[in-house]
Motif scaffolding. Structure first.
Motif, PDB file in Angstrom:
ATOM      1  N   SER A 133       1.521 -17.962  42.855  1.00 44.27           N
ATOM      2  CA  SER A 133       1.364 -17.275  44.149  1.00 44.27           C
ATOM      3  C   SER A 133       0.394 -16.114  44.016  1.00 44.27           C
ATOM      4  O   SER A 133       0.158 -15.603  42.903  1.00 44.27           O
TER       5      SER A 133
ATOM      6  N   THR B  85      -5.398  -8.778  53.422  1.00 43.80           N
ATOM      7  CA  THR B  85      -4.554  -8.095  54.410  1.00 43.80           C
ATOM      8  C   THR B  85      -3.546  -9.025  55.067  1.00 43.80           C
ATOM      9  O   THR B  85      -2.657  -8.563  55.784  1.00 43.80           O
ATOM     10  N   GLY B  86      -3.707 -10.339  54.847  1.00 45.53           N
ATOM     11  CA  GLY B  86      -2.830 -11.299  55.495  1.00 45.53           C
ATOM     12  C   GLY B  86      -1.414 -11.283  54.926  1.00 45.53           C
ATOM     13  O   GLY B  86      -1.149 -10.636  53.903  1.00 45.53           O
ATOM     14  N   GLU B  87      -0.543 -12.008  55.614  1.00 46.91           N
ATOM     15  CA  GLU B  87       0.831 -12.188  55.150  1.00 46.91           C
ATOM     16  C   GLU B  87       0.746 -12.809  53.746  1.00 46.91           C
ATOM     17  O   GLU B  87      -0.031 -13.743  53.531  1.00 46.91           O
ATOM     18  N   ASN B  88       1.519 -12.313  52.812  1.00 45.89           N
ATOM     19  CA  ASN B  88       1.482 -12.790  51.427  1.00 45.89           C
ATOM     20  C   ASN B  88       0.140 -12.517  50.745  1.00 45.89           C
ATOM     21  O   ASN B  88      -0.138 -13.075  49.688  1.00 45.89           O
TER      22      ASN B  88
ATOM     23  N   SER C 172       0.024  -7.092  50.631  1.00 50.42           N
ATOM     24  CA  SER C 172       1.221  -7.212  51.480  1.00 50.42           C
ATOM     25  C   SER C 172       2.520  -6.843  50.776  1.00 50.42           C
ATOM     26  O   SER C 172       3.501  -6.486  51.420  1.00 50.42           O
ATOM     27  N   GLY C 173       2.572  -6.951  49.466  1.00 48.85           N
ATOM     28  CA  GLY C 173       3.843  -6.750  48.769  1.00 48.85           C
ATOM     29  C   GLY C 173       3.988  -5.355  48.196  1.00 48.85           C
ATOM     30  O   GLY C 173       3.119  -4.497  48.402  1.00 48.85           O
TER      31      GLY C 173
END
Lengths: 298, 298, 298, 298
Positions: free
Chosen positions: C55, C80-83, C87-88
């Motif tokens: 991932s 900048t996207g989800e995941n 993001s984390g």
């Protein structure tokens, strides 16, 4: 105009240009209502037969209202704005905008007029008040053909040249094309005048000959004189001309039309700005050409 | 011309252009001797008051002889050649050459005239016979100032515009500069007309507006019509225009004057020739522009 | 790279270009985590010592993560996207984007990274995978000087040329300038090759000489061969090149830099498009030049 | 060169360039006779195995004589002149002229050689002595194919690139085309370097990136450095470059090849001269571009 029935028209905006245009309508036989933000400026037209009214709403008694204002914002204000021509219950059949505004503002007013059931004609004029008075201006209009036909006889009382450019904002494009020509012809004139000058010909004599030749035009007469006198008092400065070239080359790019000479002159106007002539009349292209030819101190 | 004393003048060369110019001198009050290789062509002028003579030598009775011939070789033949104006014992005071010839031929005749004690003025005319008849031509002359002043009143009976460009061959340079302008303005007009056309404006409407505007000129009216009708019947073909650009850019190189737009148009005229328009009128720059914009089949 | 301590790095995006770049980092001594949307494409790197992770989040164990994706949207998604990398809860110290994306997308990611306390370097690469493998690529990076200094040794394992262009999006401007040069040199080469050809020189011989001279470059070798073979299979088509000229001349306008030759070539690329070469490689400028010289059927 | 039989060759002219070229022939296995007007300059070649001779006539013992002199007049003197290679009873089979001379002088010598039954090859070289020594020069030759084939192996010991351009003076045209490229690429580089500079990129960084990219060439490295250092000490000045553009555009006109970018750069070189850079290196196009962008005091 003998066979045109007397029609009640409206005029909104009686600055220097608007006044002389309105006067032409009066001479052409119109029954004219006029309004101006500063009422005093409308007064002289009363002496020529016009009826000065107190509000924009009063103009809606007329079937056709002509608008001549300074900016895109002014046009929006007097049409779609509060108390504008389109705001009340009574409206004219047609609005004719003779101002020089952006295609965007023009399209916005056109749409609002259509929604209100009012015809709209974009009809910018080329020339200055003196030229209009002397019958030497030209009008390019765009809007539906029937709207154009409806008001063309009245436009003909203002200018000997009235053309229909297309169904929507084409008249704005034509005006920009006209201004591209102004820039190109000025650069062309600068090149040959400097060539003649370095070859021993007095610039005055050269420009006089060109003006007397088949190439002679009101424009060349004015720009030639500015060059001869090296007088760059702005009538239209290099930044303004660059703006029109930005628009013109932008349109050319969208329409996929290569414009080699226009593109070159765009860069030369930028060069003139780089050499310090941003706020000077674009006749200063002559000065940049002279420097490049080693004729002035660099 | 009321205060110009009646003076005996001579005219050599009564083709279409020479005839209308000679007629103007007659109207201006001249006592005119005329000669033409083909005598029949001189006859109509007799009906207007001229005296047709049988030889070039007869023209030398006149104080000033005007020459209007077709080529540099013709000019040399009728001046420095056997039986030419400079060959006999009697000579005019001044020779005025209105032909469009090379600067080299002009300088050669000027020198021979000087050696013979005869003044020489190079005075090419811009316009065609119809325009001369309508009082819309222009003359640019070069030669000693006093020679110019001596004959300027007579030139003024032919053209409303008569300018003095300098002491020797400057009028030839001015004529070339004029022709560079013709090319540049044509390309400029081609670019904007195609832009307007691709933007939805009928070329006729566009050209009509430009002609009615400050830019309007006899030249733009003629060239614009050729474009609109896509009629490239040559008045002046691309090879002829290229020749003038060769001369103009050659002069610019000698005089060290950069000419960015002129140089560009020179290449575009060459491109038009490469695309098959060598023998067509240079209004065909419009066709090349249209192809480049993807408007015609390639 | 002897004195560079073994550092854990991350690589996101193992297409043809990303793979060869990641391999260079491995050869340079990196302890490398790699991730790719299609995991199979990352497998070959495992054989060269990389650790393939499951991932994007796993990449954040690395101190520096390099990104090589196809589009602006991809870059935004993986950062900048989800995941995405930002993001984390755990983040790398620095993100180095080697993709060719818009200045706008670049600035957006830079801002998001800064807000998350992550350094960002825009580091596009010039060259293709073969050239990177042969050590003939070049990297231009922009971002804070200390961020650049932090990762420059690693970039140096990929390309022999690594330069710092400025503190924010300058590397994007440099890449566009590079592409303007590609277009201008191609047109220049087209003009002289056709001139030599019409003068009797075989294009192969001409191009071989240029390549052997001081002017020889990888680019001229490739483009010259395309011209000689008249092979316009697109590596980069005229519409793509026009796009870069749009951007480059737009930047020049904003920065007020006149670009006469760039502007001219922009119009010539448009002309090539008008002549039907929109989807062909821009080496087809040679074909348009040949037509203008009358060398091909029009 | 293993399979080339040892052949007696001659070398005429041992200046800086001639010496390094002659040395390459010696390394390639030639039995070489050398002559120079100032004998001392030929001495070092004796140490490398050459035989220095006392007169031009002595060189005619060789089957092939190479000539490397400074001017067209020198070439004529040492070939068709009194005591020249073609003046005596014994003559070489082939004369190879590596000098950079006019096409006219070249054609004159070629004709005289043919009349004397001697083959002639015009074979100018691109590069300077250091580059020849480093194996980085290129030779373009023109003359009959069989003459070329006869001496090509020997030319190959001097330059890795040896091309045959055609049967007579084509190599002169190719050299001019090469020089047009020098000018166009310099202007192109000036435009983008100033654009990058105004956008905040240090010129050094920009030029380093270009040199490391596919565009990198010996030429761009040298010219880029001159721009970065604003060092216009002439290697080739603007007047010399203008001369080559005069020749190149003259050839293009004769051959009917439109050259839009070449024509534009010609005018920009003229502009640089007008701005006072006539005697400066043509890298000064960068300075003129900077002024046009408002970056230097005007």
């Amino acid at each position: 105009m003998n066979d045109t029935p007397v029609e009640r028209l409206g005029w909104l905006g009686t600055g220097a240009m608007g006044s002389v245009m309105a006067a032409a309508l009066l001479k052409g036989g119109a029954d004219l209502l006029v309004w101006n933000r500063t009422a005093a400026k409308a007064a002289p037209l009363a002496g020529q037969g016009a009826t000065v009214v107190g509000s924009i709403a009063d103009l809606t008694e007329a079937s056709v209202v002509f608008v001549m204002v300074s900016t895109s914002a002014d046009l929006l204000a007097v049409t779609t704005g509060e108390n504008g021509l389109l705001s009340g219950p009574r409206r004219p059949e047609v609005i004719v905008d003779c101002s020089t505004v952006s295609a965007e503002a023009s399209a916005e007013v056109r749409e609002a007029a259509a929604a209100a059931g009012v015809g709209f004609l974009a009809a910018p004029i080329s020339g200055n008040p003196h030229m209009v008075a002397d019958g030497k201006s030209a009008i390019v209009a765009s809007g539906p053909r029937e709207t154009f036909d409806r008001v063309a006889p009245w436009l003909g009382t203002i200018s000997p040249t009235v053309v229909h450019a297309g169904p929507d904002e084409q008249s704005r494009l034509v005006k920009i094309c006209h201004n591209l020509l102004l820039g190109m012809i000025t650069q062309a004139l600068a090149e040959v005048t400097i060539l003649a000058e370095k070859g021993g010909v007095a610039p005055e004599a050269f420009v006089d000959f060109i003006n007397g030749s088949v190439l002679g035009s009101t424009f060349i007469r004015h720009k030639g004189r500015a060059m001869v006198e090296r007088d760059y008092t702005p009538t239209f400065n290099n930044k303004m001309l660059r703006k029109d070239f930005d628009l013109g080359l932008g349109a050319a790019r969208s329409l996929e039309v290569p414009m080699p000479v226009s593109a070159m002159v765009h860069q030369l106007v930028q060069t003139a700005i780089g050499h310090g002539f941003a706020e000077r009349d674009y006749a200063a292209l002559y000065e940049v050409e002279a420097k490049a030819a080693g004729l002035r101190d660099n």
